[in-house]
Design a protein around this motif. Structure first.
Motif, mmCIF file in Angstrom:
data_model
loop_
_atom_site.group_PDB
_atom_site.id
_atom_site.type_symbol
_atom_site.label_atom_id
_atom_site.label_comp_id
_atom_site.label_asym_id
_atom_site.label_seq_id
_atom_site.Cartn_x
_atom_site.Cartn_y
_atom_site.Cartn_z
ATOM 1 N N LEU A 172 8.356 4.125 -9.623
ATOM 2 C CA LEU A 172 8.875 4.049 -8.243
ATOM 3 C C LEU A 172 7.826 4.567 -7.255
ATOM 4 C CD1 LEU A 172 12.566 5.182 -8.882
ATOM 5 C CD2 LEU A 172 11.786 2.869 -8.343
ATOM 6 N N HIS A 173 7.173 5.677 -7.613
ATOM 7 C CA HIS A 173 6.118 6.220 -6.738
ATOM 8 C C HIS A 173 4.974 5.218 -6.602
ATOM 9 C CE1 HIS A 173 7.589 10.189 -5.885
ATOM 10 N NE2 HIS A 173 7.754 10.482 -7.169
ATOM 11 N N ALA A 174 4.563 4.646 -7.742
ATOM 12 C CA ALA A 174 3.439 3.707 -7.718
ATOM 13 C C ALA A 174 3.790 2.482 -6.867
ATOM 14 C CB ALA A 174 3.085 3.287 -9.141
ATOM 15 N N TRP A 175 5.039 1.997 -7.026
ATOM 16 C CA TRP A 175 5.476 0.826 -6.250
ATOM 17 C C TRP A 175 5.416 1.141 -4.747
ATOM 18 C CZ3 TRP A 175 9.494 -0.024 -2.827
ATOM 19 C CH2 TRP A 175 9.745 -1.361 -2.499
ATOM 20 N N ALA A 176 5.897 2.370 -4.384
ATOM 21 C CA ALA A 176 5.920 2.741 -2.959
ATOM 22 C C ALA A 176 4.500 2.831 -2.388
ATOM 23 C CB ALA A 176 6.645 4.077 -2.787
ATOM 24 N N LYS A 177 3.545 3.180 -3.258
ATOM 25 C CA LYS A 177 2.150 3.310 -2.792
ATOM 26 C C LYS A 177 1.349 2.025 -3.022
ATOM 27 C CE LYS A 177 1.813 7.641 -4.735
ATOM 28 N NZ LYS A 177 1.050 8.581 -5.454
ATOM 29 N N ASP A 178 2.062 0.991 -3.467
ATOM 30 C CA ASP A 178 1.414 -0.296 -3.724
ATOM 31 C C ASP A 178 0.321 -0.186 -4.793
ATOM 32 O OD1 ASP A 178 1.534 -2.946 -3.307
ATOM 33 O OD2 ASP A 178 0.286 -2.990 -1.501
ATOM 34 N N GLU A 179 0.550 0.688 -5.757
ATOM 35 C CA GLU A 179 -0.412 0.869 -6.860
ATOM 36 C C GLU A 179 0.106 0.141 -8.096
ATOM 37 O OE1 GLU A 179 -0.572 5.081 -7.306
ATOM 38 O OE2 GLU A 179 -1.818 5.356 -5.509
ATOM 39 N N PRO A 180 -0.754 -0.125 -9.099
ATOM 40 C CA PRO A 180 -0.259 -0.770 -10.324
ATOM 41 C C PRO A 180 0.715 0.138 -11.083
ATOM 42 C CG PRO A 180 -2.653 -0.402 -10.400
ATOM 43 C CD PRO A 180 -2.177 0.125 -9.090
ATOM 44 N N LEU A 181 1.732 -0.476 -11.687
ATOM 45 C CA LEU A 181 2.764 0.304 -12.394
ATOM 46 C C LEU A 181 2.403 0.414 -13.881
ATOM 47 C CD1 LEU A 181 4.228 -0.410 -9.760
ATOM 48 C CD2 LEU A 181 6.291 -0.813 -11.090
#
Ligand code: A2P
Length: 337
Positions: A172-181
């Protein structure tokens, strides 16, 4: 009388809940020994003003313990459970290692505490979905005689351990920061997704988790003729499993009587007021001892059928709480050395 208690898997998701529940429920403890893998040896665990140093779970660690609750996976239970029992320590095992052994009682205390009297050193705790489902099904079985059911589970990630909870949060954090999951614990991304896949697949197309629900319900209820078809699903919820059940009974069902049976059962509470948007939800049943039962209605597709929705904290009723209740029952039955 107070006991020397051990927890195997004390650093894990269920282990942490065990420490809390043993204290909150005032289980009579002379001492508490926290065990985990070699990796955790020497680590300090604190709960309120108490702290313990984690020891390695090896056979000799059970010398002098009266009861140990295992929650470190089936292979650890298979290796160390019999060693602990051999040393006179009663084992309450959360894993699937011994559940279907004819010599091992599989117990939900509100349902079959009597089965514990026959134990030979190991008592098994059911799978989390089985325990939660039975909190709705058992009182109805008492009232109408359960014949068969279908169910779909909505299982929280904590059922797969502390690292699986972390994976959902990290995604969820990665998605919010537009980073790869990162995907490690589950075969697919769990954030914003639903996986119809809990545990391994068998040749018949069902998963091991789905087999467990049927086999364990049969054993706990002492109902070999029971039939069930379930679909176990992992959902992006941190804690508490939900289960939609459609059950068919031997005798005609009656909604008022069904409500009364649920409301009068120690393991459940009726939470069923759809007119006011009241039904059980995982957020409301996390950290709650009772499971919630709602959406009760006459099933329109079955004979003598009821549809229901059950929600319960699987780290508690599906694991730690049920295990502590078994230990409490052993104490009540004076079955601990
Ligand atoms: P550790 O933290 O040392 O790996 P979870 O279900 O949250 O993943 O937790 C699993 C628990 O089982 C942890 O406490 C973990 O300890 C413990 N565990 C895993 N493997 C072993 C092992 N071989 N012996 C003892 N404990 C183990």
């Amino acid at each position: 009388m107070s006991y020397r208690v051990g927890i195997v898997g004390a650093t894990g998701a269920v282990g942490q809940e065990l420490i809390e529940l043993l204290h909150r429920r005032n289980f009579p403890m002379e001492s508490l020994t926290l065990l985990a893998s070699k990796r955790s040896t020497g680590k300090t665990i604190t709960w309120e003003d108490k702290s313990w140093v984690v020891e390695e779970a090896v056979a000799s660690a059970f010398d002098g313990l009266d009861v140990a609750i295992f929650s470190a996976g089936a292979s650890t239970s298979k290796e160390l459970g019999p060693e602990a029992a051999k040393r006179g320590c009663v084992v309450v095992d959360n894993s699937s290692a011994f559940r279907m052994d004819a010599d091992v009682p599989l117990v939900v205390p509100e349902v079959n505490a009597h089965a514990m009297r026959e134990h030979k050193g190991i008592i098994a705790n059911p799978n989390c979905s089985t325990a939660v489902a039975l909190m709705g099904l058992y009182p109805l079985h008492e009232a109408f005689g359960l014949k068969r059911f279908t169910a779909a589970t909505y299982q929280a990630v904590s059922g797969a351990g502390a690292s699986a909870m972390q994976e959902l949060v990290d995604q969820l954090h990665a998605w919010a920061k537009d980073e790869p999951l990162k995907v490690e614990k589950f075969p697919h991304q769990i954030a914003f997704n639903v996986l119809p896949h809990v545990d391994v697949f068998y040749e018949d197309g069902y998963t091991k988790e789905e087999h467990k629900m049927l086999n364990e319900c049969r054993k706990i209820l002492g109902l070999e003729s029971l039939r069930a078809s379930t679909t176990c699903v992992r959902v992006p919820v941190l804690r508490a499993h939900s289960i939609a059940i459609n059950a068919e009974f031997e005798r005609p069902v009656d909604l008022a009587k069904a409500r009364e049976a649920i409301a009068g059962f120690a393991g459940a509470e009726l939470c069923d007021d759809p007119a006011h948007n009241r039904y059980p939800m995982p957020l409301d049943y996390s950290g709650k001892e009772k499971c919630g039962v709602g959406r009760l209605r006459i099933d329109s597709a079955l004979d003598n059928g009821l549809a229901l929705w059950v929600v319960g904290d699987q780290l508690w009723k599906g694991a730690a709480l049920n295990a502590v209740q078994i230990a409490e029952e052993l104490h009540r039955q004076s079955a601990l050395a």
